[in-house]
Design a protein around this motif. Structure first.
Motif, PDB file in Angstrom:
ATOM      1  N   VAL A  23       2.712   6.124  -2.850  1.00 36.99           N
ATOM      2  CA  VAL A  23       3.326   5.739  -1.574  1.00 36.99           C
ATOM      3  C   VAL A  23       4.838   5.606  -1.741  1.00 36.99           C
ATOM      4  O   VAL A  23       5.609   6.015  -0.868  1.00 36.99           O
ATOM      5  N   LEU A  24       5.274   5.093  -2.878  1.00 39.07           N
ATOM      6  CA  LEU A  24       6.715   4.980  -3.107  1.00 39.07           C
ATOM      7  C   LEU A  24       7.370   6.339  -3.329  1.00 39.07           C
ATOM      8  O   LEU A  24       8.561   6.504  -3.052  1.00 39.07           O
ATOM      9  N   LEU A  25       6.629   7.319  -3.819  1.00 36.12           N
ATOM     10  CA  LEU A  25       7.182   8.652  -4.047  1.00 36.12           C
ATOM     11  C   LEU A  25       7.256   9.497  -2.784  1.00 36.12           C
ATOM     12  O   LEU A  25       8.015  10.464  -2.734  1.00 36.12           O
ATOM     13  N   HIS A  26       6.485   9.152  -1.763  1.00 34.26           N
ATOM     14  CA  HIS A  26       6.494   9.932  -0.528  1.00 34.26           C
ATOM     15  C   HIS A  26       7.861   9.856   0.136  1.00 34.26           C
ATOM     16  O   HIS A  26       8.530   8.829   0.115  1.00 34.26           O
ATOM     17  N   SER A  27       8.243  10.980   0.753  1.00 38.28           N
ATOM     18  CA  SER A  27       9.505  10.982   1.489  1.00 38.28           C
ATOM     19  C   SER A  27       9.301  10.280   2.828  1.00 38.28           C
ATOM     20  O   SER A  27       8.196  10.233   3.356  1.00 38.28           O
ATOM     21  N   ALA A  28      10.382   9.788   3.356  1.00 39.21           N
ATOM     22  CA  ALA A  28      10.312   9.079   4.637  1.00 39.21           C
ATOM     23  C   ALA A  28       9.953  10.050   5.749  1.00 39.21           C
ATOM     24  O   ALA A  28      10.441  11.171   5.795  1.00 39.21           O
ATOM     25  N   LYS A  29       9.076   9.633   6.653  1.00 36.81           N
ATOM     26  CA  LYS A  29       8.635  10.491   7.746  1.00 36.81           C
ATOM     27  C   LYS A  29       9.485  10.328   8.994  1.00 36.81           C
ATOM     28  O   LYS A  29       9.369  11.091   9.929  1.00 36.81           O
ATOM     29  N   GLY A  30      10.325   9.323   9.015  1.00 30.70           N
ATOM     30  CA  GLY A  30      11.156   9.095  10.192  1.00 30.70           C
ATOM     31  C   GLY A  30      12.248  10.148  10.319  1.00 30.70           C
ATOM     32  O   GLY A  30      12.729  10.705   9.343  1.00 30.70           O
ATOM     33  N   ASP A  31      12.640  10.445  11.552  1.00 29.45           N
ATOM     34  CA  ASP A  31      13.663  11.452  11.784  1.00 29.45           C
ATOM     35  C   ASP A  31      15.065  10.924  11.509  1.00 29.45           C
ATOM     36  O   ASP A  31      15.937  11.670  11.111  1.00 29.45           O
ATOM     37  N   GLY A  32      15.251   9.641  11.719  1.00 32.18           N
ATOM     38  CA  GLY A  32      16.558   9.051  11.462  1.00 32.18           C
ATOM     39  C   GLY A  32      17.628   9.578  12.391  1.00 32.18           C
ATOM     40  O   GLY A  32      17.401   9.843  13.562  1.00 32.18           O
ATOM     41  N   VAL A  33      18.807   9.794  11.846  1.00 25.88           N
ATOM     42  CA  VAL A  33      19.957  10.238  12.631  1.00 25.88           C
ATOM     43  C   VAL A  33      19.781  11.681  13.087  1.00 25.88           C
ATOM     44  O   VAL A  33      20.319  12.087  14.109  1.00 25.88           O
TER      45      VAL A  33
END
Length: 81
Positions: A23-33
């Motif tokens: 879970v810590l290695l997964h990239s963030a799924k949020g789109d962000g800026v």
């Protein structure tokens, strides 16, 4: 039977640890800026490493749930004495 219970508890602990690491290695799924400018769709392809990490994570979750059910069933009790 006690040896099997100890082995299952070790596997259960390793599965829990691997879930945390994955879970810590997964990239963030949020789109962000990038979502503000509409650039989020440009970078939405998933790499094979991410797919393999997803498979390993779900496998670890499945193993953790299976071992949780087995260990909580009372079939593999460790004697206190």
């Amino acid at each position: 039977m006690a040896t099997l219970a100890i082995v299952l508890k070790i596997l259960w602990s390793l599965a829990a640890l691997s879930i945390v690491v994955c879970v810590l290695l997964h990239s963030a799924k949020g789109d962000g800026v990038a979502a503000i400018g509409g650039q989020a769709q440009l970078f939405s392809s998933q790499k094979s490493a991410e797919k393999n990490l997803d498979r390993f994570t779900w496998g670890a979750v499945g193993l953790f749930l299976l071992l949780s059910g087995l260990l909580s069933s009372g079939l593999f009790k460790v004697p206190l004495s």
